[in-house]
Design an enzyme around this catalytic site. Sequence first.
Site, mmCIF file in Angstrom:
data_model
loop_
_atom_site.group_PDB
_atom_site.id
_atom_site.type_symbol
_atom_site.label_atom_id
_atom_site.label_comp_id
_atom_site.label_asym_id
_atom_site.label_seq_id
_atom_site.Cartn_x
_atom_site.Cartn_y
_atom_site.Cartn_z
ATOM 1 N N CYS A 2 6.578 20.785 18.847
ATOM 2 C CA CYS A 2 8.791 21.981 19.540
ATOM 3 C C CYS A 2 8.849 21.155 20.795
ATOM 4 C CB CYS A 2 8.499 22.836 18.659
ATOM 5 S SG CYS A 2 7.892 22.990 17.617
ATOM 6 N N ARG A 27 10.388 15.218 20.576
ATOM 7 C CA ARG A 27 9.549 16.238 19.945
ATOM 8 C C ARG A 27 9.699 16.806 18.751
ATOM 9 N NH1 ARG A 27 6.492 17.226 24.438
ATOM 10 N NH2 ARG A 27 5.307 19.197 23.514
ATOM 11 N N TRP A 88 9.733 21.368 15.118
ATOM 12 C CA TRP A 88 9.260 20.698 14.370
ATOM 13 C C TRP A 88 8.093 20.949 13.347
ATOM 14 C CZ3 TRP A 88 3.772 19.652 12.921
ATOM 15 C CH2 TRP A 88 3.757 17.761 12.266
ATOM 16 N N ASN A 114 6.397 26.529 21.115
ATOM 17 C CA ASN A 114 5.693 25.194 21.119
ATOM 18 C C ASN A 114 4.207 25.929 20.997
ATOM 19 O OD1 ASN A 114 4.519 22.960 20.240
ATOM 20 N ND2 ASN A 114 4.609 22.544 22.667
ATOM 21 N N GLY A 115 3.435 25.558 19.316
ATOM 22 C CA GLY A 115 2.668 25.353 19.355
ATOM 23 C C GLY A 115 2.444 26.142 17.728
ATOM 24 N N GLU A 494 -1.695 -2.044 14.188
ATOM 25 C CA GLU A 494 -0.782 -1.684 14.784
ATOM 26 C C GLU A 494 1.008 -2.508 14.184
ATOM 27 O OE1 GLU A 494 -0.457 0.662 16.875
ATOM 28 O OE2 GLU A 494 2.169 -0.225 17.175
ATOM 29 N N LYS A 498 3.652 -0.129 12.524
ATOM 30 C CA LYS A 498 4.911 0.299 13.914
ATOM 31 C C LYS A 498 6.228 0.160 11.919
ATOM 32 C CE LYS A 498 4.174 1.643 16.481
ATOM 33 N NZ LYS A 498 3.513 2.430 17.267
ATOM 34 N N GLU A 501 6.131 3.536 9.693
ATOM 35 C CA GLU A 501 6.349 5.014 10.899
ATOM 36 C C GLU A 501 7.785 5.029 10.740
ATOM 37 O OE1 GLU A 501 4.666 4.072 14.242
ATOM 38 O OE2 GLU A 501 4.987 5.995 14.991
ATOM 39 N N HIS A 517 -11.395 -8.504 -1.298
ATOM 40 C CA HIS A 517 -12.127 -6.813 -1.462
ATOM 41 C C HIS A 517 -11.181 -5.770 -2.063
ATOM 42 C CE1 HIS A 517 -15.749 -8.999 -0.311
ATOM 43 N NE2 HIS A 517 -15.703 -9.210 1.121
ATOM 44 N N LYS A 616 6.383 13.237 19.047
ATOM 45 C CA LYS A 616 5.728 12.399 19.650
ATOM 46 C C LYS A 616 4.275 12.880 20.184
ATOM 47 C CE LYS A 616 6.028 8.891 22.539
ATOM 48 N NZ LYS A 616 6.230 7.622 21.926
HETATM 49 C C1 F6R Z 1 2.685 5.376 16.605
HETATM 50 C C2 F6R Z 1 2.814 6.614 17.868
HETATM 51 C C3 F6R Z 1 1.352 7.562 16.990
HETATM 52 C C4 F6R Z 1 0.187 8.171 18.268
HETATM 53 C C5 F6R Z 1 0.162 8.700 17.992
HETATM 54 C C6 F6R Z 1 -0.921 9.472 19.464
HETATM 55 O O1 F6R Z 1 3.712 5.065 17.364
HETATM 56 O O2 F6R Z 1 2.818 6.717 18.078
HETATM 57 O O3 F6R Z 1 0.758 7.254 15.708
HETATM 58 O O4 F6R Z 1 -0.007 6.221 19.048
HETATM 59 O O5 F6R Z 1 0.170 10.177 17.439
HETATM 60 O O6 F6R Z 1 -0.650 9.508 20.422
HETATM 61 P P1 F6R Z 1 -1.250 9.948 21.903
HETATM 62 O O7 F6R Z 1 -1.333 8.780 22.302
HETATM 63 O O8 F6R Z 1 -0.179 10.637 23.196
HETATM 64 O O9 F6R Z 1 -2.313 10.907 21.710
#
Ligand code: F6R
Length: 621
Positions: A2, A27, A88, A114-115, A494, A498, A501, A517, A616
């Site tokens: 949050c 966030r 969130w 937040n938590g 990756e 992406k 997501e 496989h 995020k």
């Molecule tokens: C994907 C993404 C997440 C972060 C993951 C780790 O685009 O942003 O998969 O990579 O939540 O976050 P950090 O790097 O902040 O530990």
Amino acid sequence: MCGIIAYVGEKKCRGIIINGLKRLEYRGYDSAGIAVLMKEDGKKNNRQFKPDSYGIRIAKQAGKIAELEKLIKGSDIDGCVGIGHTRWATHGAPTQINAHPHMDCNSKIAVVHNGIIENYAELKEELISKGHKFVSETDTEVIPHMLEEFNNGDLLIAMQKLLKRIKGSGAIVALNSQVPDEIIAARIASPLIIGIGRDGNFLASDMPAVLEHTKNFIIVNDFETIRIKKDSIEIFDIDGKKITREPFKANWSITSAEKSGYEDFMLKEIFEQPFGVKETMRGRLIEGQLDFKELNMTSEQIRSLEKIHIIACGTSSHAALLGKQLIEKWARIPVEVEVSSEYRYKDPIVEKNCLFIAITQSGETIDTLAAIREARSKGARIVSITNVVGSTVARESDAVIYTHAGPEIGVCATKTFTAQMIVMYLVAIYLAKETGRLDQEKIKEILDELEILPNKIQSMLNNSEQIKRIADQLYKYKTFLFLGRLFGLPVALEGALKLKEVSYIHAEGYAAGEMKHGPIALTDTNTTVVSIVPRDSVYEKMLSNIEEVKSRNATILSIATEGDIQISRYSNYVFYVPKTIEELYGILTIVPLQLLSYYIAKNLGRNVDQPRNLAKSVTVE
Ligand code: F6R
């Protein structure tokens, strides 16, 4: 997960809080709210106020900050002391009632949090038995009620008592209408910073929320409580002992946290990669010479390393996979990569001569934090790689290597990923150099190539229209398989992450050789296969794998090396990346895949900066 912002000062705070919340929206974005202290003379909302007394006015709404803005448009809610929250949801659906701020029974204390309060059920029961009335389904609501229980006139002391009772994590910020010139806050394992302004002070989950007002910050540590007024800041430990801490100056600019003419932060951040890559090399790679003081290890310590562990989550774990390949190839040190969320549950082995590297762009991911605490308790030396100065992971590490990508606001990681890849290249070469396991000529070749990478990335970005045209053709496909081998494998993983997501299309990243496989069963006319197929040592093997999926009617997009004419015979679409050395193709091939995800998602009308269900910083387990 949050976002929190608070202000006490001389200015009216409604605009400050709403703007701050917009900057924190990455966030959490399922509901938002604001609480302000306002002079309430006479009778209001069925309550009788004494002359010159203050009341708390709250406005909250389900949905994004824009919904909250609509709600308060035309209302007089404003004041010089206020708090705001963007949520969130964890406990309780994202409804108006569950949105923060939450209040005590007498509407004298308002709280944003937040938590997660892990023991909230037990605390709630206790509070109900004492007569407290709850209105929401959230864990947070126990906080204002407990503060009400503990409050003997000084909310700071009540907050200290509260910290001793709650289990879990939290950045907590509270207003008290009985003491209308202060804001009280506390932190356990969720980020909280104090911003020092000229005409007031701030609290926030993250620097971008208040960068337009100040660049001077103080970090709040776990189990600390805070009292801020318009001209004073006090920090105390959980027992009320005063703490002094020097502020630091952030070097992030406000424009780095703005869209600056781009349609979305994600697109802007993709285009910022040449800069982020260059900045991350700056000071470390100078005229072909590599210096890595931040690693803080002697050559002897490096030579005696028998094992390296790298832990990370999500995108950062893909940078870790690249790091493993590079370190093992160049420095010949065995590397184990693990996702942080699994690490601490398996009684991990921490060898005597090992190094523990944590990669996290935010520096706040709770699982990564828990993993480094576990490793430290077993005697490991911790080096973290993060983008956020002063983040919790940075503060809990023996050494920190900062990626200098600038603030990343789009929820999905783009420029921080390529900056992490750069750090992986530099660390691997540095370890190879110090151990003497890579000859000078090869080191020079790699460093020379690294120095010209920003220009190569730029040349691909200049060609982004081509990826857009490909995305316009592919966005209706139901399944995407991203295939790669060797250095192309982390890129495939990756690329798939992406796409799923931001577009919500089913995508899988796979080792190309593993496809037969299992995943090949998915392949039909609805499938697009994205093959990472630069001219490297596994090129021919990749061609065979492409043949296999092509003969099962998949549509093929190949990311290949410029000049490779052969590949077009195997592919429906080709995007060419500039030529480089085998190990460096990873960073060049991910850029078109980021653009592909972006344009596919835009075709589908998705909100790329705030994809559904994501946040995020993942500060809950
Ligand atoms: C994907 C993404 C997440 C972060 C993951 C780790 O685009 O942003 O998969 O990579 O939540 O976050 P950090 O790097 O902040 O530990």
